[in-house]
Design a protein around this motif. Structure first.
Motif, PDB file in Angstrom:
ATOM      1  N   ARG A 164       0.868  -1.183   0.000  1.00  0.00           N
ATOM      2  CA  ARG A 164       0.000   0.000   0.000  1.00  0.00           C
ATOM      3  C   ARG A 164       0.905   1.233   0.000  1.00  0.00           C
ATOM      4  N   VAL A 165       0.667   2.107  -0.976  1.00  0.00           N
ATOM      5  CA  VAL A 165       1.435   3.345  -1.082  1.00  0.00           C
ATOM      6  C   VAL A 165       0.492   4.502  -0.774  1.00  0.00           C
ATOM      7  N   TYR A 166       0.763   5.213   0.303  1.00  0.00           N
ATOM      8  CA  TYR A 166      -0.114   6.288   0.766  1.00  0.00           C
ATOM      9  C   TYR A 166       0.372   7.634   0.207  1.00  0.00           C
ATOM     10  N   TYR A 167      -0.606   8.446  -0.200  1.00  0.00           N
ATOM     11  CA  TYR A 167      -0.301   9.759  -0.774  1.00  0.00           C
ATOM     12  C   TYR A 167      -0.963  10.855   0.049  1.00  0.00           C
ATOM     13  N   LYS A 168      -0.283  11.984   0.078  1.00  0.00           N
ATOM     14  CA  LYS A 168      -0.836  13.174   0.722  1.00  0.00           C
ATOM     15  C   LYS A 168      -0.667  14.350  -0.233  1.00  0.00           C
ATOM     16  N   THR A 169      -1.218  15.473   0.124  1.00  0.00           N
ATOM     17  CA  THR A 169      -1.143  16.659  -0.734  1.00  0.00           C
ATOM     18  C   THR A 169      -0.009  17.570  -0.280  1.00  0.00           C
ATOM     19  N   GLU A 170       0.787  17.977  -1.249  1.00  0.00           N
ATOM     20  CA  GLU A 170       1.849  18.951  -0.987  1.00  0.00           C
ATOM     21  C   GLU A 170       1.477  20.264  -1.648  1.00  0.00           C
ATOM     22  N   ILE A 171       1.650  21.351  -0.919  1.00  0.00           N
ATOM     23  CA  ILE A 171       1.308  22.684  -1.423  1.00  0.00           C
ATOM     24  C   ILE A 171       2.584  23.406  -1.844  1.00  0.00           C
ATOM     25  N   SER A 172       2.577  23.952  -3.057  1.00  0.00           N
ATOM     26  CA  SER A 172       3.720  24.725  -3.563  1.00  0.00           C
ATOM     27  C   SER A 172       3.296  26.171  -3.744  1.00  0.00           C
ATOM     28  N   ASP A 173       4.065  27.065  -3.169  1.00  0.00           N
ATOM     29  CA  ASP A 173       3.765  28.488  -3.250  1.00  0.00           C
ATOM     30  C   ASP A 173       4.488  29.139  -4.427  1.00  0.00           C
ATOM     31  N   SER A 174       3.805  30.017  -5.151  1.00  0.00           N
ATOM     32  CA  SER A 174       4.421  30.869  -6.168  1.00  0.00           C
ATOM     33  C   SER A 174       4.239  32.305  -5.706  1.00  0.00           C
ATOM     34  N   TYR A 175       5.351  32.997  -5.504  1.00  0.00           N
ATOM     35  CA  TYR A 175       5.273  34.370  -5.022  1.00  0.00           C
ATOM     36  C   TYR A 175       4.901  35.311  -6.161  1.00  0.00           C
ATOM     37  N   GLY A 176       4.347  36.443  -5.819  1.00  0.00           N
ATOM     38  CA  GLY A 176       3.951  37.420  -6.822  1.00  0.00           C
ATOM     39  C   GLY A 176       5.162  37.978  -7.554  1.00  0.00           C
ATOM     40  N   TYR A 177       4.991  38.346  -8.810  1.00  0.00           N
ATOM     41  CA  TYR A 177       6.078  38.867  -9.635  1.00  0.00           C
ATOM     42  C   TYR A 177       5.487  39.726 -10.744  1.00  0.00           C
ATOM     43  N   TYR A 178       6.355  40.463 -11.399  1.00  0.00           N
ATOM     44  CA  TYR A 178       5.937  41.260 -12.544  1.00  0.00           C
ATOM     45  C   TYR A 178       6.212  40.512 -13.846  1.00  0.00           C
ATOM     46  N   ARG A 179       5.230  40.496 -14.698  1.00  0.00           N
ATOM     47  CA  ARG A 179       5.386  39.966 -16.049  1.00  0.00           C
ATOM     48  C   ARG A 179       5.529  41.153 -16.987  1.00  0.00           C
ATOM     49  N   PHE A 180       6.612  41.182 -17.737  1.00  0.00           N
ATOM     50  CA  PHE A 180       6.865  42.292 -18.652  1.00  0.00           C
ATOM     51  C   PHE A 180       6.323  41.972 -20.040  1.00  0.00           C
ATOM     52  N   TRP A 181       5.841  42.982 -20.742  1.00  0.00           N
ATOM     53  CA  TRP A 181       5.266  42.746 -22.067  1.00  0.00           C
ATOM     54  C   TRP A 181       5.548  43.932 -22.996  1.00  0.00           C
ATOM     55  N   TYR A 182       5.571  43.602 -24.280  1.00  0.00           N
ATOM     56  CA  TYR A 182       5.783  44.564 -25.357  1.00  0.00           C
ATOM     57  C   TYR A 182       4.731  44.305 -26.416  1.00  0.00           C
ATOM     58  N   ARG A 183       3.999  45.334 -26.762  1.00  0.00           N
ATOM     59  CA  ARG A 183       2.845  45.164 -27.647  1.00  0.00           C
ATOM     60  C   ARG A 183       2.995  46.072 -28.861  1.00  0.00           C
ATOM     61  N   ALA A 184       2.612  45.526 -30.001  1.00  0.00           N
ATOM     62  CA  ALA A 184       2.599  46.311 -31.240  1.00  0.00           C
ATOM     63  C   ALA A 184       1.357  45.938 -32.040  1.00  0.00           C
ATOM     64  N   ALA A 185       0.893  46.874 -32.843  1.00  0.00           N
ATOM     65  CA  ALA A 185      -0.234  46.621 -33.740  1.00  0.00           C
ATOM     66  C   ALA A 185      -0.033  47.458 -34.998  1.00  0.00           C
ATOM     67  N   ALA A 186      -0.586  46.995 -36.116  1.00  0.00           N
ATOM     68  CA  ALA A 186      -0.376  47.703 -37.382  1.00  0.00           C
ATOM     69  C   ALA A 186      -1.543  47.499 -38.327  1.00  0.00           C
ATOM     70  N   ASN A 187      -1.829  48.541 -39.094  1.00  0.00           N
ATOM     71  CA  ASN A 187      -2.699  48.459 -40.266  1.00  0.00           C
ATOM     72  C   ASN A 187      -1.789  48.489 -41.483  1.00  0.00           C
ATOM     73  N   LEU A 188      -1.763  47.411 -42.257  1.00  0.00           N
ATOM     74  CA  LEU A 188      -0.858  47.308 -43.393  1.00  0.00           C
ATOM     75  C   LEU A 188      -1.635  47.063 -44.679  1.00  0.00           C
ATOM     76  N   SER A 189      -1.142  47.649 -45.746  1.00  0.00           N
ATOM     77  CA  SER A 189      -1.777  47.471 -47.051  1.00  0.00           C
ATOM     78  C   SER A 189      -0.738  47.144 -48.107  1.00  0.00           C
ATOM     79  N   LEU A 190      -1.115  46.273 -49.033  1.00  0.00           N
ATOM     80  CA  LEU A 190      -0.317  45.946 -50.207  1.00  0.00           C
ATOM     81  C   LEU A 190      -0.946  46.647 -51.395  1.00  0.00           C
ATOM     82  N   VAL A 191      -0.163  47.477 -52.099  1.00  0.00           N
ATOM     83  CA  VAL A 191      -0.703  48.324 -53.163  1.00  0.00           C
ATOM     84  C   VAL A 191       0.001  48.005 -54.480  1.00  0.00           C
ATOM     85  N   ASP A 192      -0.776  47.957 -55.564  1.00  0.00           N
ATOM     86  CA  ASP A 192      -0.238  47.806 -56.911  1.00  0.00           C
ATOM     87  C   ASP A 192       0.197  49.194 -57.386  1.00  0.00           C
ATOM     88  N   SER A 193       1.506  49.380 -57.586  1.00  0.00           N
ATOM     89  CA  SER A 193       2.010  50.713 -57.953  1.00  0.00           C
ATOM     90  C   SER A 193       1.564  51.142 -59.346  1.00  0.00           C
TER      91      SER A 193
END
Length: 435
Positions: free
Chosen positions: A363-392
């Protein structure tokens, strides 16, 4: 309560090597491996990636006018060592540390500007312009270029993760191995929810920004630039510096192999027109070059059935449009807790089959282990564009797309993703058949 700040992209037009950030799961996060970005002046008579001899100046710190050989000796030596080891087919000469008492030999003379040569050390004086410095470098050393490393910003920031209550699911059960009915799992299973306190924790965020500017010694013009912004928890300043140096040398090496894709004969040509930029980007030299280089270089990297024409107003077809968003920021990720079942204990038992034969089970007995993750900052970089392809020829808009992307490390990656997706559609819209 919470502290605040006070893809590789081998780029031939400048790229802003944006924030190299790492999340803080648990206590010690893994360091990010994302590299910085290089810009190169492709209109120069001699390409930076072809330089055979380069003078490596000592690191300039913050607003100091020049680098000094008696400062940051460890950093200077480490950068020189990494450059000389990793960047192939280019001879880098760095200024000898005045505190180094080792005897000079011919091997060192090939890579160091020795203290007993006054003409070489005259190069460390302050120059009024890069044209003056370039002439001195060229006349004294015969080098094609010189590299000016610069620490733009360095700081440690302590981010506080407050003590936080949360509810977690708890479990308890046992497995049977080799029992009367064979193996069985999750016997006598029980589960319940419990309150759990994630303790307060202070995490140190390491911040280091550097740029490396390579100048053509024949003209005094900037030939190549790398700018890298490093952010990571749980590391020291030395690690941050070494990571940026690693990024720089790796990108320079890869730059030498960078070229446009080959396309079928008779492929239509694609040119570029100006893009409208957000105000914040239009005021930033690095942002402008980042955008325009990603705009052009990604076409050369991705288009398979269309030939890129870099000439002003070139191309049977051309791309135009606007960058509509160019922003960066950081998002607080609050503390959290996760649970997992772990082995608690095990016991053996005996049982007998219908023939009276003894067997051993477990018999193999199991219990629950709790793992903590501390708060942190997630950094992000965002871009957006309206692009068009034109026949010259006709002025008709062949293709229009609104695209947006976000990246945890840098603007450059977000921009590349946008243009990569757009040029994939361009290939489909006007590309010549491979047959």
């Amino acid at each position: 309560m919470i502290g605040r700040i006070g893809k590789r992209g081998i780029w031939r037009g400048l790229a802003l090597g944006c924030l190299l950030a790492a999340a803080l799961p648990l206590v010690q996060p893994a360091a990010s491996e994302a590299a910085g970005n290089i810009w190169m002046d492709e209109n120069a008579e001699v390409q930076a990636k072809s330089f055979k001899k380069v003078v490596l100046f000592p690191i300039r710190y913050l607003d100091a006018p020049d680098g000094r050989v008696d400062q940051f000796q460890g950093y200077n030596a480490a950068l020189a060592k990494r450059i000389q080891k990793r960047i192939k087919r280019t001879n880098f000469m760095n200024f000898e540390d005045p505190g180094d008492t080792k005897a000079a030999d011919k091997k060192r003379e090939k890579r160091e500007i020795l203290r007993d040569n006054p003409a070489y050390h005259e190069l460390l004086r302050h120059f009024g312009s890069e044209a003056e410095r370039a002439k001195a470098v060229y006349d004294t050393t015969g080098a094609e270029g010189y590299l000016l490393p610069h620490i733009r910003y360095e700081q440690e920031r302590v981010d506080h993760s407050p003590a936080t209550w949360t509810r977690v699911k708890m479990e308890r059960y046992y497995d049977i191995e080799n029992g009367p009915q064979g193996d069985k799992s999750k016997c006598n299973y029980q589960s319940w929810y419990a309150d759990h306190l994630i303790p307060a924790h202070d995490s140190t965020l390491q911040m280091l920004d550097m740029d490396f500017r390579l100048y053509d010694a024949a003209t005094g013009k900037e030939a190549m630039t790398l700018i890298d912004y490093y952010r990571n928890y749980g590391v020291d300043q030395w690690h941050a510096f070494d990571q940026i140096a690693k990024n720089f040398t790796g990108d320079w090496n890869r730059l030498k192999k960078d070229s446009d894709r080959k396309v079928p004969a008779g492929a239509p040509t694609l040119g570029f027109r100006n893009l409208d930029l957000p105000w914040n980007a239009s005021q930033d030299e690095f942002a402008i070059k980042t955008i325009y280089y990603a705009y052009k270089d990604e076409a050369g990297d991705d288009l398979r059935r269309v030939k890129v024409d870099y000439a002003p107003n070139g191309g049977r077809y051309y791309v135009t449009g606007a960058i509509t968003d160019y922003a960066r920021g950081e998002t607080w990720c609050p503390p959290s807790a996760s649970t997992s079942a772990v082995k608690d204990r095990e016991e053996e038992f005996k049982w007998y089959d219908d023939k009276g034969t003894e067997h051993k089970g477990r018999r193999v007995y199991y219990k629950t282990e709790i793992s903590d993750s501390y708060g942190y900052y997630r950094f992000w970089y965002r871009a957006a564009a309206n692009l068009s392809l034109v026949d010259s020829h006709t002025g008709d808009v062949v293709l229009s797309r609104y695209l947006e992307a976000e990246d945890p490390d840098r603007y450059a990656n977000a921009l590349r993703e946008i243009f990569k997706r757009f040029y994939k559609d361009v290939d489909k819209a006007i590309g010549v058949s491979d047959d």
